[in-house]
Design an enzyme around this catalytic site. Structure first.
Site, PDB file in Angstrom:
ATOM      1  N   VAL A  16       0.847  -1.195   0.000  1.00  0.00           N
ATOM      2  CA  VAL A  16       0.000   0.000   0.000  1.00  0.00           C
ATOM      3  C   VAL A  16       0.883   1.245   0.000  1.00  0.00           C
ATOM      4  O   VAL A  16       2.015   1.231   0.485  1.00  0.00           O
ATOM      5  CB  VAL A  16      -0.937   0.023   1.224  1.00  0.00           C
ATOM      6  CG1 VAL A  16      -1.956  -1.106   1.165  1.00  0.00           C
ATOM      7  CG2 VAL A  16      -0.146  -0.075   2.527  1.00  0.00           C
ATOM      8  N   ARG A  17       0.356   2.331  -0.536  1.00  0.00           N
ATOM      9  CA  ARG A  17       1.108   3.589  -0.561  1.00  0.00           C
ATOM     10  C   ARG A  17       1.052   4.316   0.784  1.00  0.00           C
ATOM     11  O   ARG A  17       1.919   5.123   1.094  1.00  0.00           O
ATOM     12  CB  ARG A  17       0.578   4.509  -1.660  1.00  0.00           C
ATOM     13  CG  ARG A  17       0.943   4.015  -3.050  1.00  0.00           C
ATOM     14  CD  ARG A  17       0.665   5.082  -4.088  1.00  0.00           C
ATOM     15  NE  ARG A  17       1.099   4.654  -5.411  1.00  0.00           N
ATOM     16  CZ  ARG A  17       2.335   4.761  -5.859  1.00  0.00           C
ATOM     17  NH1 ARG A  17       3.281   5.272  -5.091  1.00  0.00           N
ATOM     18  NH2 ARG A  17       2.651   4.365  -7.083  1.00  0.00           N
ATOM     19  N   ASP A  74      10.641   0.073  -8.729  1.00  0.00           N
ATOM     20  CA  ASP A  74      11.864   0.075  -7.918  1.00  0.00           C
ATOM     21  C   ASP A  74      11.957  -1.117  -6.967  1.00  0.00           C
ATOM     22  O   ASP A  74      12.955  -1.287  -6.279  1.00  0.00           O
ATOM     23  CB  ASP A  74      11.947   1.370  -7.096  1.00  0.00           C
ATOM     24  CG  ASP A  74      12.144   2.597  -7.984  1.00  0.00           C
ATOM     25  OD1 ASP A  74      12.653   2.428  -9.101  1.00  0.00           O
ATOM     26  OD2 ASP A  74      11.762   3.705  -7.557  1.00  0.00           O
ATOM     27  N   ILE A  75      10.897  -1.909  -6.905  1.00  0.00           N
ATOM     28  CA  ILE A  75      10.892  -3.044  -5.990  1.00  0.00           C
ATOM     29  C   ILE A  75      11.809  -4.150  -6.511  1.00  0.00           C
ATOM     30  O   ILE A  75      11.783  -4.486  -7.692  1.00  0.00           O
ATOM     31  CB  ILE A  75       9.451  -3.586  -5.817  1.00  0.00           C
ATOM     32  CG1 ILE A  75       8.596  -2.565  -5.037  1.00  0.00           C
ATOM     33  CG2 ILE A  75       9.451  -4.931  -5.102  1.00  0.00           C
ATOM     34  CD1 ILE A  75       7.139  -2.944  -4.944  1.00  0.00           C
ATOM     35  N   SER A 101      -7.983  -5.041 -17.746  1.00  0.00           N
ATOM     36  CA  SER A 101      -9.234  -4.312 -17.976  1.00  0.00           C
ATOM     37  C   SER A 101      -9.872  -4.758 -19.282  1.00  0.00           C
ATOM     38  O   SER A 101      -9.178  -5.093 -20.248  1.00  0.00           O
ATOM     39  CB  SER A 101      -8.963  -2.805 -18.039  1.00  0.00           C
ATOM     40  OG  SER A 101     -10.099  -2.094 -18.520  1.00  0.00           O
ATOM     41  N   TYR A 107      -5.217   4.363 -21.083  1.00  0.00           N
ATOM     42  CA  TYR A 107      -5.315   3.351 -20.027  1.00  0.00           C
ATOM     43  C   TYR A 107      -5.378   1.952 -20.641  1.00  0.00           C
ATOM     44  O   TYR A 107      -4.624   1.050 -20.259  1.00  0.00           O
ATOM     45  CB  TYR A 107      -6.553   3.623 -19.167  1.00  0.00           C
ATOM     46  CG  TYR A 107      -6.844   2.559 -18.147  1.00  0.00           C
ATOM     47  CD1 TYR A 107      -5.984   2.337 -17.077  1.00  0.00           C
ATOM     48  CD2 TYR A 107      -7.997   1.781 -18.232  1.00  0.00           C
ATOM     49  CE1 TYR A 107      -6.256   1.359 -16.124  1.00  0.00           C
ATOM     50  CE2 TYR A 107      -8.278   0.807 -17.285  1.00  0.00           C
ATOM     51  CZ  TYR A 107      -7.406   0.598 -16.245  1.00  0.00           C
ATOM     52  OH  TYR A 107      -7.678  -0.366 -15.306  1.00  0.00           O
ATOM     53  N   LYS A 152      -2.558  -1.114 -20.395  1.00  0.00           N
ATOM     54  CA  LYS A 152      -2.883  -2.437 -19.856  1.00  0.00           C
ATOM     55  C   LYS A 152      -2.555  -3.542 -20.868  1.00  0.00           C
ATOM     56  O   LYS A 152      -2.051  -4.610 -20.503  1.00  0.00           O
ATOM     57  CB  LYS A 152      -4.362  -2.492 -19.456  1.00  0.00           C
ATOM     58  CG  LYS A 152      -4.696  -1.769 -18.164  1.00  0.00           C
ATOM     59  CD  LYS A 152      -4.135  -2.504 -16.956  1.00  0.00           C
ATOM     60  CE  LYS A 152      -4.713  -2.006 -15.655  1.00  0.00           C
ATOM     61  NZ  LYS A 152      -4.213  -2.757 -14.483  1.00  0.00           N
ATOM     62  N   SER A 196     -19.799  -7.742  -9.840  1.00  0.00           N
ATOM     63  CA  SER A 196     -19.772  -7.326  -8.442  1.00  0.00           C
ATOM     64  C   SER A 196     -18.391  -7.615  -7.873  1.00  0.00           C
ATOM     65  O   SER A 196     -17.703  -8.552  -8.297  1.00  0.00           O
ATOM     66  CB  SER A 196     -20.838  -8.062  -7.625  1.00  0.00           C
ATOM     67  OG  SER A 196     -20.405  -9.360  -7.281  1.00  0.00           O
TER      68      SER A 196
END
Length: 328
Positions: A41-42, A62-63, A125, A151, A155, A216
């Site tokens: 998470v950021r 960068d990970i 997406s 976008y 993707k 959903s």
């Protein structure tokens, strides 16, 4: 289950753990004792799930394996991305989408390979397929992609990069393309529709004869969990939906029923709505309201033996109940 017991479970790393889908996915993983969920998470979430290990990150690209994010991780479910921006400020939107969605995804996947991760589930997406199915059959998971906006293009390029990486390594890549996701806590246009219906606002959508696929959040989460270990999922692409397509008119009527506020819909022809929306610069919104976008999930059903666990009306009720609760 204690933290010690969790150590023997299957490690799942979820990126985008503070997002709409991410929070629901982590809740599901936390509830089932066979998983050891870790979230990237950021920023630290306001409410933390007791069995989830939250780790902060800045840039996915960068990970590397030395960071320790992948310790004990068998599967990565990659949700984090740059999504559609209403008020775009980037000078070159496509370059920014590529930086996050392509370079970031590939950097994460390469680090996962180096750390010995077995499977990488990439949430892509339907925009990779295209923007509309007006005048054509529903999209199929294996047909030629036709993304149009930055976008969707980013993707698609991320999918291609992951497939190339999988062909060169032992990493199993699973690609899932959802349609519009809704559920408890949904924001944006779906929440606006509920607000209008709840207030009894008459809406000019009583004669829209399109067909749109929705999914959903609970159904999407169930599919993602199925993709963690199913042997037939490896190196496949799947489309995700509820399996029942609705017109905008049908959706509003059934959502009104779920809210306990019958929809007040005026039978304005779709052509008039599209024309008016185009004049005020809302052509893309009118396309989502009046155009069709359907997906065929038969491959998802047949290859994985998967059926959406929630019916549309059940999912709409859960969404409406949560919305009404938030109003008080």
């Amino acid at each position: 289950m204690t933290g010690h017991d969790r150590q023997a479970c299957q490690g799942i790393l979820v990126t985008g753990g503070s997002g709409f889908v991410g929070k629901s996915l982590l809740k599901r993983l936390d509830e089932e004792p066979v998983w050891t969920p870790r979230a990237l998470v950021r920023q630290q979430p306001e409410s933390r799930l007791p069995g989830v290990d939250y780790r902060l990150f800045t840039e996915l690209s960068d990970i590397d394996r030395a960071t320790g994010y992948f310790e004990g991780v068998d599967t990565v479910i990659h949700l984090a991305s740059r999504v559609h921006v209403m008020q775009e400020t980037a000078a070159d939107p496509l370059a920014e989408f590529r930086r996050v969605n392509v370079e970031g995804t590939l950097g994460l996947a390469r680090a996962a390979v180096e750390a010995g991760v077995r499977r990488f589930v990439f949430v892509s997406s339907v925009k990779v397929n295209g923007e509309t199915t007006d005048g054509r059959p529903p999209f199929d998971a294996d047909e030629a992609p036709a993304p149009l906006d930055p976008y969707g293009i980013s993707k698609h390029e991320a999918e291609e990069a992951l497939r190339h990486l999988a062909a060169q390594t032992s990493l199993e890549v699973v690609i899932v393309r959802p349609v519009l996701v809704y559920g408890p806590g949904v924001k944006a246009n779906f929440r606006s529709m509920m607000s209008w219906l709840n207030k009894g606002v008459p809406l000019p959508f009583g004669a829209i004869h399109n067909k749109r696929s929705l999914v959903s959040v609970d159904n999407l989460v169930d599919l993602l969990v199925a993709c963690i270990n199913h042997p037939a999922a490896a190196n496949q692409t799947f489309l995700a939906s509820d399996g029942e397509d609705l017109s905008t008119t049908e959706l509003l009527r059934r959502l009104g029923t779920a809210l306990g506020k019958p929809a007040k819909l005026l039978p304005v022809p779709a052509a008039l709505i599209k024309g008016g929306a185009k004049m005020v610069g809302l052509g893309s919104l009118s396309q989502r309201l009046c155009g069709s976008l359907q997906v065929d999930i038969s491959k998802t059903r047949e290859l994985l033996g998967w059926t959406p666990p929630l019916g549309v009306d059940q999912a709409l009720r859960a969404t409406a109940v949560n919305f009404l609760k938030e109003q008080h």
